[in-house]
Design a protein around this motif. Structure first.
Motif, PDB file in Angstrom:
ATOM      1  N   ALA A 171       4.003  12.100   7.723  1.00 57.61           N
ATOM      2  CA  ALA A 171       4.516  12.374   6.372  1.00 57.61           C
ATOM      3  C   ALA A 171       3.404  12.311   5.334  1.00 57.61           C
ATOM      4  N   ALA A 172       2.533  11.305   5.460  1.00 55.56           N
ATOM      5  CA  ALA A 172       1.434  11.174   4.497  1.00 55.56           C
ATOM      6  C   ALA A 172       0.468  12.342   4.613  1.00 55.56           C
ATOM      7  N   MET A 173       0.174  12.757   5.836  1.00 57.29           N
ATOM      8  CA  MET A 173      -0.735  13.886   6.014  1.00 57.29           C
ATOM      9  C   MET A 173      -0.098  15.183   5.517  1.00 57.29           C
ATOM     10  N   SER A 174       1.208  15.341   5.754  1.00 59.05           N
ATOM     11  CA  SER A 174       1.922  16.535   5.282  1.00 59.05           C
ATOM     12  C   SER A 174       1.887  16.629   3.761  1.00 59.05           C
ATOM     13  N   ALA A 175       2.002  15.473   3.098  1.00 55.17           N
ATOM     14  CA  ALA A 175       1.957  15.461   1.637  1.00 55.17           C
ATOM     15  C   ALA A 175       0.599  15.924   1.133  1.00 55.17           C
ATOM     16  N   HIS A 176      -0.468  15.474   1.782  1.00 58.36           N
ATOM     17  CA  HIS A 176      -1.818  15.917   1.399  1.00 58.36           C
ATOM     18  C   HIS A 176      -1.999  17.411   1.667  1.00 58.36           C
ATOM     19  N   GLN A 177      -1.474  17.861   2.802  1.00 59.29           N
ATOM     20  CA  GLN A 177      -1.607  19.280   3.136  1.00 59.29           C
ATOM     21  C   GLN A 177      -0.852  20.147   2.132  1.00 59.29           C
ATOM     22  N   ALA A 178       0.352  19.718   1.763  1.00 58.39           N
ATOM     23  CA  ALA A 178       1.154  20.475   0.795  1.00 58.39           C
ATOM     24  C   ALA A 178       0.506  20.475  -0.581  1.00 58.39           C
ATOM     25  N   ALA A 179      -0.167  19.373  -0.939  1.00 57.08           N
ATOM     26  CA  ALA A 179      -0.812  19.270  -2.248  1.00 57.08           C
ATOM     27  C   ALA A 179      -2.171  19.956  -2.286  1.00 57.08           C
ATOM     28  N   GLY A 180      -2.652  20.384  -1.141  1.00 54.22           N
ATOM     29  CA  GLY A 180      -3.957  21.043  -1.097  1.00 54.22           C
ATOM     30  C   GLY A 180      -5.123  20.081  -1.229  1.00 54.22           C
ATOM     31  N   LEU A 211       9.568  21.483  20.707  1.00 56.95           N
ATOM     32  CA  LEU A 211       9.596  20.042  20.458  1.00 56.95           C
ATOM     33  C   LEU A 211       9.894  19.744  18.993  1.00 56.95           C
ATOM     34  N   ASN A 212       9.337  20.559  18.088  1.00 56.43           N
ATOM     35  CA  ASN A 212       9.597  20.365  16.664  1.00 56.43           C
ATOM     36  C   ASN A 212      11.063  20.595  16.327  1.00 56.43           C
ATOM     37  N   GLN A 213      11.659  21.608  16.958  1.00 52.81           N
ATOM     38  CA  GLN A 213      13.068  21.898  16.710  1.00 52.81           C
ATOM     39  C   GLN A 213      13.957  20.769  17.206  1.00 52.81           C
ATOM     40  N   GLN A 214      13.623  20.239  18.383  1.00 52.21           N
ATOM     41  CA  GLN A 214      14.489  19.224  18.974  1.00 52.21           C
ATOM     42  C   GLN A 214      14.319  17.867  18.315  1.00 52.21           C
ATOM     43  N   TYR A 215      13.069  17.521  17.985  1.00 54.42           N
ATOM     44  CA  TYR A 215      12.810  16.175  17.485  1.00 54.42           C
ATOM     45  C   TYR A 215      12.445  16.132  16.001  1.00 54.42           C
ATOM     46  N   ASP A 216      12.329  17.288  15.357  1.00 54.90           N
ATOM     47  CA  ASP A 216      11.976  17.346  13.938  1.00 54.90           C
ATOM     48  C   ASP A 216      10.743  16.487  13.648  1.00 54.90           C
ATOM     49  N   THR A 217       9.649  16.747  14.369  1.00 48.96           N
ATOM     50  CA  THR A 217       8.442  15.933  14.255  1.00 48.96           C
ATOM     51  C   THR A 217       7.666  16.185  12.972  1.00 48.96           C
ATOM     52  N   GLY A 218       7.848  17.375  12.386  1.00 50.71           N
ATOM     53  CA  GLY A 218       7.059  17.716  11.202  1.00 50.71           C
ATOM     54  C   GLY A 218       5.679  18.251  11.539  1.00 50.71           C
ATOM     55  N   LEU A 219       5.374  18.403  12.823  1.00 52.04           N
ATOM     56  CA  LEU A 219       4.050  18.880  13.240  1.00 52.04           C
ATOM     57  C   LEU A 219       4.027  20.409  13.240  1.00 52.04           C
ATOM     58  N   THR A 220       3.996  20.968  12.049  1.00 54.59           N
ATOM     59  CA  THR A 220       3.975  22.418  11.908  1.00 54.59           C
ATOM     60  C   THR A 220       2.592  22.963  12.236  1.00 54.59           C
ATOM     61  N   PRO A 221       2.490  24.254  12.562  1.00 53.49           N
ATOM     62  CA  PRO A 221       1.167  24.850  12.814  1.00 53.49           C
ATOM     63  C   PRO A 221       0.219  24.670  11.630  1.00 53.49           C
ATOM     64  N   GLU A 222       0.760  24.761  10.413  1.00 56.10           N
ATOM     65  CA  GLU A 222      -0.072  24.606   9.217  1.00 56.10           C
ATOM     66  C   GLU A 222      -0.629  23.188   9.129  1.00 56.10           C
ATOM     67  N   LEU A 223       0.207  22.203   9.441  1.00 57.26           N
ATOM     68  CA  LEU A 223      -0.257  20.818   9.388  1.00 57.26           C
ATOM     69  C   LEU A 223      -1.313  20.570  10.461  1.00 57.26           C
ATOM     70  N   MET A 224      -1.093  21.098  11.663  1.00 55.63           N
ATOM     71  CA  MET A 224      -2.047  20.893  12.743  1.00 55.63           C
ATOM     72  C   MET A 224      -3.398  21.536  12.416  1.00 55.63           C
ATOM     73  N   GLU A 225      -3.356  22.683  11.768  1.00 53.90           N
ATOM     74  CA  GLU A 225      -4.610  23.338  11.368  1.00 53.90           C
ATOM     75  C   GLU A 225      -5.345  22.490  10.340  1.00 53.90           C
ATOM     76  N   TYR A 226      -4.599  21.899   9.419  1.00 57.10           N
ATOM     77  CA  TYR A 226      -5.161  21.016   8.390  1.00 57.10           C
ATOM     78  C   TYR A 226      -5.781  19.767   9.035  1.00 57.10           C
ATOM     79  N   VAL A 227      -5.050  19.187   9.972  1.00 51.97           N
ATOM     80  CA  VAL A 227      -5.542  17.984  10.666  1.00 51.97           C
ATOM     81  C   VAL A 227      -6.799  18.306  11.460  1.00 51.97           C
ATOM     82  N   ASN A 228      -6.822  19.439  12.114  1.00 54.85           N
ATOM     83  CA  ASN A 228      -7.997  19.811  12.901  1.00 54.85           C
ATOM     84  C   ASN A 228      -9.223  20.032  12.014  1.00 54.85           C
ATOM     85  N   ARG A 229      -8.996  20.589  10.836  1.00 52.64           N
ATOM     86  CA  ARG A 229     -10.125  20.752   9.902  1.00 52.64           C
ATOM     87  C   ARG A 229     -10.618  19.397   9.415  1.00 52.64           C
TER      88      ARG A 229
END
Length: 246
Positions: free
Chosen positions: A167-176, A220-238
């Motif tokens: 959630a914290a990483m998603s917030a940073h990714q959404a905020a740019g 897995l995201n659909q079943q467990y709602d992990t929040g690990l979207t492709p956009e977030l994973m790309e952000y984390v990898n960078r």
């Protein structure tokens, strides 16, 4: 007094083994009757029977027939020690796998005590089987051993922490937020630290985990709602590229 000689049927009745099993041992040269009567009937001697009971003793702890044959052929301490060491490692692996299976079944039962429908629980079980299919038997044993080493409390803490980190990483990714931001880098360090705790630095396990998420991430995201979207994973990898750069 002469030694008694045993026909195959007599020996089968005395030992509880089948005639078929004794014939199989004879065919592979593991335990063969060493004498014949004048009529050509084969008979087991006392030494044959001692060998048979040694075979049964090793079989009783799960040692395979090939390993038993090698042990009896060598007849030395080190060969027996090696066979027993290998068998102990095999049994340890089975214990870990059974413990892991028990944990999974207990988790499913806990879900059944809530409002979970049977179809939902069966879907979870299907997903668990799909996830395991991405790992080799050796990797599954390694992961079971890792969970055993970490302990239940540490595993629960990681399970609790993951949604917070995502959630914290998603917030940073959404905020740019730039990926070299100090807070992002701290989260990235924690993110990959938890993965490292799971994989234990095993490159094969890490590769299998990556393949799993690359091919089944959407499901897995659909079943467990992990929040690990492709956009977030790309952000984390960078962010990780910045973290690991020389």
């Amino acid at each position: 007094m002469s030694e008694r000689r045993w026909a195959v049927g007599e020996l089968a009745r005395a030992t509880g083994l089948t005639v078929r099993t004794l014939h199989h041992y004879d065919r592979i040269g593991l335990v063969s009757p060493s004498e014949r009567t004048h009529a050509g009937h084969r008979r087991y001697t006392e030494s044959d029977i001692r060998r048979l009971y040694r075979v049964r003793a090793l079989r009783s702890i799960g040692v395979g027939l090939e390993a038993i044959a090698a042990t009896l052929a060598q007849g030395d301490r080190e060969t027996l020690r090696s066979v027993l060491t290998d068998q102990l490692a095999h049994l340890d692996a089975q214990v870990r796998q059974m413990s892991d299976l028990r944990t999974q079944v207990r988790g499913l039962l806990e879900r059944m005590t809530t409002d979970a429908e049977p179809g939902e629980v069966l879907a979870i079980l299907e997903t668990m089987n799909m996830i395991e299919s991405y790992y080799t038997p050796d990797q599954l044993d390694y992961l079971a051993k890792r969970r055993e080493e970490l302990g239940e409390d540490a595993i629960k803490e990681v399970e609790r922490a993951w949604p917070e980190v995502i959630a914290a990483m998603s917030a940073h990714q959404a905020a740019g937020t730039p990926v070299d931001d100090a807070d992002v880098q701290a989260l990235t360090e924690r993110w990959f630290g938890m993965i490292e705790a799971f994989t234990g630095g095993n490159a094969g396990v890490r590769e299998s985990l990556g393949k799993l998420w690359a091919e089944q991430g959407d499901k897995l995201n659909q079943q467990y709602d992990t929040g690990l979207t492709p956009e977030l994973m790309e952000y984390v990898n960078r962010a990780n590229a910045v973290r690991t750069q020389p």
